[in-house]
Design an enzyme around this catalytic site. Structure first.
Site, PDB file in Angstrom:
ATOM      1  N   HIS A 138      -3.001   5.405  -0.399  1.00 60.46           N
ATOM      2  CA  HIS A 138      -1.817   5.278  -1.262  1.00 60.46           C
ATOM      3  C   HIS A 138      -2.295   5.448  -2.708  1.00 60.46           C
ATOM      4  O   HIS A 138      -3.436   5.107  -3.024  1.00 60.46           O
ATOM      5  CB  HIS A 138      -1.242   3.873  -1.049  1.00 60.46           C
ATOM      6  CG  HIS A 138       0.077   3.612  -1.688  1.00 60.46           C
ATOM      7  ND1 HIS A 138       0.217   3.360  -3.035  1.00 60.46           N
ATOM      8  CD2 HIS A 138       1.318   3.553  -1.165  1.00 60.46           C
ATOM      9  CE1 HIS A 138       1.498   3.142  -3.304  1.00 60.46           C
ATOM     10  NE2 HIS A 138       2.195   3.261  -2.186  1.00 60.46           N
ATOM     11  N   ASP A 215      -7.452  -2.161   1.533  1.00 62.98           N
ATOM     12  CA  ASP A 215      -6.064  -2.216   1.080  1.00 62.98           C
ATOM     13  C   ASP A 215      -5.223  -2.666   2.277  1.00 62.98           C
ATOM     14  O   ASP A 215      -5.010  -1.901   3.215  1.00 62.98           O
ATOM     15  CB  ASP A 215      -5.654  -0.815   0.602  1.00 62.98           C
ATOM     16  CG  ASP A 215      -4.158  -0.686   0.331  1.00 62.98           C
ATOM     17  OD1 ASP A 215      -3.406  -1.633   0.633  1.00 62.98           O
ATOM     18  OD2 ASP A 215      -3.745   0.372  -0.174  1.00 62.98           O
ATOM     19  N   GLN A 218      -0.269  -2.501   4.097  1.00 65.60           N
ATOM     20  CA  GLN A 218       0.440  -2.224   5.339  1.00 65.60           C
ATOM     21  C   GLN A 218      -0.135  -3.028   6.501  1.00 65.60           C
ATOM     22  O   GLN A 218       0.556  -3.272   7.478  1.00 65.60           O
ATOM     23  CB  GLN A 218       0.349  -0.721   5.683  1.00 65.60           C
ATOM     24  CG  GLN A 218       1.001   0.188   4.665  1.00 65.60           C
ATOM     25  CD  GLN A 218       2.515   0.031   4.627  1.00 65.60           C
ATOM     26  OE1 GLN A 218       3.145  -0.331   5.602  1.00 65.60           O
ATOM     27  NE2 GLN A 218       3.093   0.286   3.465  1.00 65.60           N
ATOM     28  N   LYS A 241       5.908  -6.856   1.851  1.00 66.37           N
ATOM     29  CA  LYS A 241       5.875  -6.046   3.069  1.00 66.37           C
ATOM     30  C   LYS A 241       5.930  -6.925   4.305  1.00 66.37           C
ATOM     31  O   LYS A 241       6.004  -6.412   5.420  1.00 66.37           O
ATOM     32  CB  LYS A 241       4.585  -5.226   3.146  1.00 66.37           C
ATOM     33  CG  LYS A 241       4.228  -4.441   1.912  1.00 66.37           C
ATOM     34  CD  LYS A 241       4.802  -3.053   1.926  1.00 66.37           C
ATOM     35  CE  LYS A 241       4.124  -2.199   0.857  1.00 66.37           C
ATOM     36  NZ  LYS A 241       4.940  -1.039   0.492  1.00 66.37           N
ATOM     37  N   CYS A 381       3.997   8.139  -1.921  1.00 68.75           N
ATOM     38  CA  CYS A 381       2.853   7.789  -2.772  1.00 68.75           C
ATOM     39  C   CYS A 381       1.530   8.179  -2.116  1.00 68.75           C
ATOM     40  O   CYS A 381       0.511   7.523  -2.325  1.00 68.75           O
ATOM     41  CB  CYS A 381       2.832   6.309  -3.150  1.00 68.75           C
ATOM     42  SG  CYS A 381       4.248   5.812  -4.126  1.00 68.75           S
TER      43      CYS A 381
END
Lengths: 423, 154
Positions: A138, A215, A218, A241, A381
């Site tokens: 991303h 990261d 998600q 999220k 993104c």
């Protein structure tokens, strides 16, 4: 705890024991009508919806406990501080760490990564050093490193994407060297759904003497995270999220890393002694938290973690994979439709990205919206992913714990309207 | 609220026809000005090329990729630019922008919009208006550049 990087058994319609109908009642927004149709919300990779329990925690905090934290002697300030620091302990427990000092509140994943790039990167990365990313990242796990590279003269290197939407990890070994300072990778791709084998990557990264930033924007939503067994040195994620509010997230890192890092922003809360020309810093975690924090956001995020634990956080991924398998089966029957990402649903979280021969992704999204179905259209993104697969944009349906197989069918049926207009 | 009638009015045959068979696509030689505009949130792209002489647009060409609305709008726009003065081109941009923002246009002025009239339904889809205006954004920048550089050949 089941790390998100381990592939579960093959999903089936009844594989998850989530009581989805009961869960749906917790989310007021799911009873909304959109364009005269019941809402089908399939934009969960952008942000999830919020259950009543989270909404009530936030309004309850403002209604009865609101004050600034860490600075008042009065009762409300004590309550606000307890709620705020209690939320930090809740996040620490979620991440499998005993030390809440290792949990730094941020506005979200993006700020957490920028914090590492600015503070750790500024102190540890110099000219000729290398940072390894992937083409799956991303923009929030790409642009902060570009800024750091421009400041320091460091070089960015990239793990490429295989045709099936997985990382071409056979190329990782030759990217790693004594110049590699950091490898920064996403746990789950937001545009392809791919689940990356972080555990195996971590060993390779550490053997090369580099650190690993994960990261988790998600990843954390779909299954519990145990940062130690995952092998991450830095883990960044967002509340919104995973049923929490926007504007709150956290960075986790090992204490010794955080202690050696300089502050990120200056201001109140993060200092110990302040003089005209110099100051000393507060202890962890406050050293990285300048200014009045997002107290209600932290309270809401803790409520979201409680909610997911109550639901059965470890069940969510399997439920999503059953929905993805169903969606992929339906979409594979649509003429001229091309899907991206792993063909095996057990290698994905709840994301299906696709294009249609005649209709552009925007047009697909507009037509689905007219049927009350919310999907995302665009580059998500991840412009490097779009470039890799030669498309300007994709349409993306992303599922979460409250989505149903009936909704998958409504979504797939509505693609017929796209064909009738553009076919 | 969007119903199927409005959806059909958004995707009129004329729009789909320009989308499938765009007019004036390609390079331009000589080319007085070339302007690229991107819609960063969604990846729509338009490259507009104008050949200008004596204050008049002699030819207009474009390349690009994106949704039906963005590509049809720029195709329709180029059809109206040939032979237009710079002032007329600017007036066209203003008129179409007003139409997209739902401002009523007199019938006579609407007629000057040619095929672009088919895009009237876009004004009911606020998030798609920027798609329809992408080519006109490029046009405004191109007109500014022509005037600044004195390349109008006047």
């Amino acid at each position: 705890m089941e790390p998100v990087s381990s592939a579960p058994d093959a999903p089936a319609r009844d594989a998850s024991s989530l009581d989805v109908e009961r869960l749906r009642a917790d989310f007021p927004i799911l009873s909304e009508e959109v364009n005269g149709e019941p809402l089908v919300y399939l934009d969960n990779a952008a942000t999830s919806q919020k259950p009543r329990q989270v909404l009530e925690a936030i309004s309850g905090y403002y209604a009865s406990d609101n004050a600034n934290v860490h600075r008042g002697i009065h009762e409300l300030s004590r309550r606000a501080t307890d709620a705020f620091e209690g939320a930090r302990q809740r996040v620490a427990r979620f991440l499998g760490t005993e030390d809440p000092g290792e949990v730094i509140w941020t506005r979200g994943t993006t700020e957490a990564i920028n914090l590492v790039a600015s503070s750790w990167g500024g102190a540890n990365v110099g000219e000729g050093d290398e940072i390894v990313l992937s083409d799956m990242e991303h923009h929030s796990n790409l642009v902060p490193w570009q800024l750091l590279a421009a400041r320091t003269g460091a070089r960015l290197r990239f793990v490429e994407l295989a045709d099936d939407g997985t990382l071409a990890l056979e190329g990782l070994a030759e990217l790693l060297s004594e110049r590699t300072k950091l490898v920064a990778l996403t746990q789950v791709s937001n545009s392809l759904g791919t689940i990356n084998p972080i555990r195996e990557i971590a060993d390779q990264v550490h053997d090369a003497g580099a650190l690993l930033l994960v990261d988790g924007a998600q990843g954390a939503a779909h299954a519990p995270v145990d940062v130690a067994s995952l092998g991450a040195d830095f883990y960044a994620f967002s509340g919104h999220k995973m049923c929490g509010p926007t504007g709150i997230g956290a960075l986790w890192a090992r204490r010794e890393l955080l202690e050696a890092m300089p502050p990120y922003q200056g201001g109140g809360e993060m200092i110990s002694l302040v003089e005209r020309h110099a100051s000393t810093w507060a202890d962890l975690p406050h050293k990285f938290e300048a200014g009045t924090p997002n107290i209600a956001g932290a309270v809401g995020m803790a409520a979201a973690l409680d909610y997911l634990e109550g639901v059965g956080h470890h069940q969510i991924l399997r439920h999503e994979q059953a929905l993805v398998a169903h969606a992929m089966e339906r979409l594979s029957q649509v003429e001229g439709l091309r899907m991206f990402g792993p063909a095996d649903p057990t290698r994905r979280a709840g994301v299906v990205s696709f294009v249609m021969e005649e209709a552009h992704a925007h047009d697909i999204a507009t037509i689905l919206d007219s049927k009350g179905i919310a999907v995302r259209a665009g580059h998500h993104c991840t412009q490097l992913v779009m470039k890799r697969y030669g498309v300007p944009a994709t349409a993306r349906a992303s599922f979460y714990l409250y989505n149903t197989h009936e909704e998958v069918d409504r979504f797939a049926d509505a693609l017929g309207r796209v064909q009738s207009i553009f076919g | 609220m969007v119903d199927d009638v409005q959806l059909s009015s958004l995707y009129q045959q004329l729009i789909l026809e320009h989308y499938r068979s765009p007019r004036n696509r390609g390079e331009l030689d000589p080319c007085s000005v070339e302007v690229e505009r991107l819609n960063p949130t969604c990846g729509d792209q338009v490259v507009l090329r104008l050949q200008v002489g004596d204050g008049v647009i002699r030819e207009a060409r474009f390349d690009g990729e994106g949704c039906s609305i963005s590509q049809a709008a720029v195709s329709m726009m180029t059809c109206l630019l040939e032979g237009a003065t710079l002032e007329e081109a600017r007036a066209l941009a203003d008129r179409f922008t007003a139409l997209m923002h739902g401002k009523e246009e007199r019938r006579q002025e609407l007629r000057q919009l040619g095929d672009l009239r088919a895009l009237q339904g876009v004004s009911r889809f606020p998030v798609r208006i920027k798609c329809a205006l992408l080519g006109f954004e490029a046009l405004r920048v191109a007109l500014d550049q022509v005037e600044e550089s004195g390349a109008s050949g006047a």
